[in-house]
Write an enzyme that holds these catalytic residues in place. Sequence first.
Site, PDB file in Angstrom:
ATOM      1  N   TYR A 144      36.765  32.144  50.296  1.00 27.42           N
ATOM      2  CA  TYR A 144      36.163  33.286  49.773  1.00 27.42           C
ATOM      3  C   TYR A 144      36.616  33.708  48.450  1.00 27.42           C
ATOM      4  CZ  TYR A 144      33.865  37.933  49.154  1.00 27.42           C
ATOM      5  OH  TYR A 144      33.001  38.929  48.710  1.00 27.42           O
ATOM      6  N   ASP A 239      43.527  31.290  43.998  1.00 28.60           N
ATOM      7  CA  ASP A 239      42.762  32.529  43.910  1.00 28.60           C
ATOM      8  C   ASP A 239      44.102  33.208  44.949  1.00 28.60           C
ATOM      9  OD1 ASP A 239      41.811  34.802  44.855  1.00 28.60           O
ATOM     10  OD2 ASP A 239      39.922  33.676  45.607  1.00 28.60           O
ATOM     11  N   LYS A 267      43.412  43.094  45.206  1.00 28.90           N
ATOM     12  CA  LYS A 267      44.173  43.814  46.257  1.00 28.90           C
ATOM     13  C   LYS A 267      45.540  44.371  45.791  1.00 28.90           C
ATOM     14  CE  LYS A 267      41.058  41.635  49.316  1.00 28.90           C
ATOM     15  NZ  LYS A 267      40.697  40.222  49.224  1.00 28.90           N
TER      16      LYS A 267
HETATM   17  C1  PLP Z   1      39.117  39.858  48.803  1.00 33.54           C
HETATM   18  C2  PLP Z   1      39.069  38.692  47.869  1.00 33.54           C
HETATM   19  C3  PLP Z   1      38.269  38.400  46.808  1.00 33.54           C
HETATM   20  C4  PLP Z   1      37.380  39.306  46.278  1.00 33.54           C
HETATM   21  O1  PLP Z   1      37.918  40.560  45.795  1.00 33.54           O
HETATM   22  P1  PLP Z   1      37.079  41.801  45.657  1.00 33.54           P
HETATM   23  O2  PLP Z   1      37.923  42.874  45.235  1.00 33.54           O
HETATM   24  O3  PLP Z   1      36.605  42.184  47.060  1.00 33.54           O
HETATM   25  O4  PLP Z   1      35.905  41.360  44.656  1.00 33.54           O
HETATM   26  C5  PLP Z   1      38.405  37.285  46.305  1.00 33.54           C
HETATM   27  N1  PLP Z   1      39.299  36.177  46.720  1.00 33.54           N
HETATM   28  C6  PLP Z   1      40.304  36.326  47.870  1.00 33.54           C
HETATM   29  C7  PLP Z   1      41.150  35.217  48.273  1.00 33.54           C
HETATM   30  C8  PLP Z   1      39.967  37.659  48.399  1.00 33.54           C
HETATM   31  O5  PLP Z   1      40.620  37.847  49.631  1.00 33.54           O
END
Ligand code: PLP
Length: 428
Positions: A144, A239, A267
């Site tokens: 994701y 990511d 995060k």
């Molecule tokens: C949470 C998450 C996102 C998206 O971040 P948001 O602040 O919710 O837009 C993207 N990549 C990873 C790996 C994530 O865990």
Amino acid sequence: MNYKRSSSLFIDAKKNIPGGVNSPVRSFKAVGGDPIFIKKAKGTYLYDVDGNKYIDFISSWGPMILGHANNKVIKAIKARIEKGISFGAPTELETKIAMLALKMVPNIDKIRFVNSGTEACMSAIRLARGYTKRDKIIKFVGCYHGHADAFLIQAGSGAICNGTPNSPGVTKGNAKDTILAKYNDISSVLKIFKKNINKIAAIIIEPVAGNMGCVIPKPGFLEDLRSLCDKYKSLLIFDEVMTGFRLSAGGAQESLSIKADIITFGKIIGGGLPVGAFASSNEIMNELSPIGKIYQAGTLSGNPVAMEAGFNTLKILNNHPEIYKNIDLKTKKIHDRINSILERNNVPYHINRFGSMFSLHFTEDPVINFETALKGNNNYFKKYFHGMLNEGVYLPPSPFESCFINNEMNDSDIDYTINAFERVIKKL
Ligand SMILES: *Cc1c(COP(=O)(O)O)cnc(C)c1O
């Protein structure tokens, strides 16, 4: 436990907000029942509107690595708010957090702040496309990267690499530039490169995946991606929205000793406020406007209150590297003890853990990608989730999410959790 007030608040919420929530996973759709409405949180505990207390295994999906309402972070935010909360002009604080992040994370020269992980990943692929002058990206099924169009792509029928939109509203035009590969399967990536010579701008990957449960890269997999990217002159994007500042101060690049070309954050870097960031070498970052031509902007990007929360969180992590050792040990303790309970009770299971991220899958087969994550017994998971909730342990309400341990969890919280776990498993 009584959830009366939560259920009544959910009825009102549903009348006014689609599904009653501002982010789908909070709705408990995957596990059934009504979501719990939280009133406050401190340390490792969540308190709901009905007066129930929970040991928190979500940590706001990662950010609250220091536990909730950390005294130093809260104090800094309060002091900052008194001085005004948004200016639309530069502040010294933005440079301070940038310098600290660049010091903690290996292999990056410049960083730009945005407001979410989604924005960070969306901007990272625009940067990669602009820099390489190529259109296509490779992403992995089950990873994701936020909800930007380019990432809401699923495997088409038949061949895994034909992307189709995963959500109404995502165009076929968008889908055709995202090619899907299989996590931990280098041959699926090689095939894509061979079919798309000089077309792949970047590979984007969660170096340790946390959005299909926790899934760990096989030894050599990330190294092979690195070499393929070098060979085909594509960029490797890690990511690290989840893994950044969690697996270690330097994130997955440090923990796994591997270099990516662009890193995205979210995060933890916001300490619980809405922040994301992306970072790379001078050469690549200087392509961004206002120096370069690749456009990217944000009215509230680098917001002083958000920067204060992030800066103070990173500062604590940087000054106390032992935190990483401690949360890893706590998580290992939980891992080992639930392991033996599951063995004793003959439950089919598989546990994946990396540092303070872990997930329990109710399947005997190793979970190495999305396909194998799907083999888990969801009915069993639902009962397990509600059993634990009723015992006062708040787990991610989906079998496809990772648990996140925070540093405030102590031995008695762990003992409590393990005893609750044993009671729940015995009843299932
Ligand atoms: C949470 C998450 C996102 C998206 O971040 P948001 O602040 O919710 O837009 C993207 N990549 C990873 C790996 C994530 O865990």
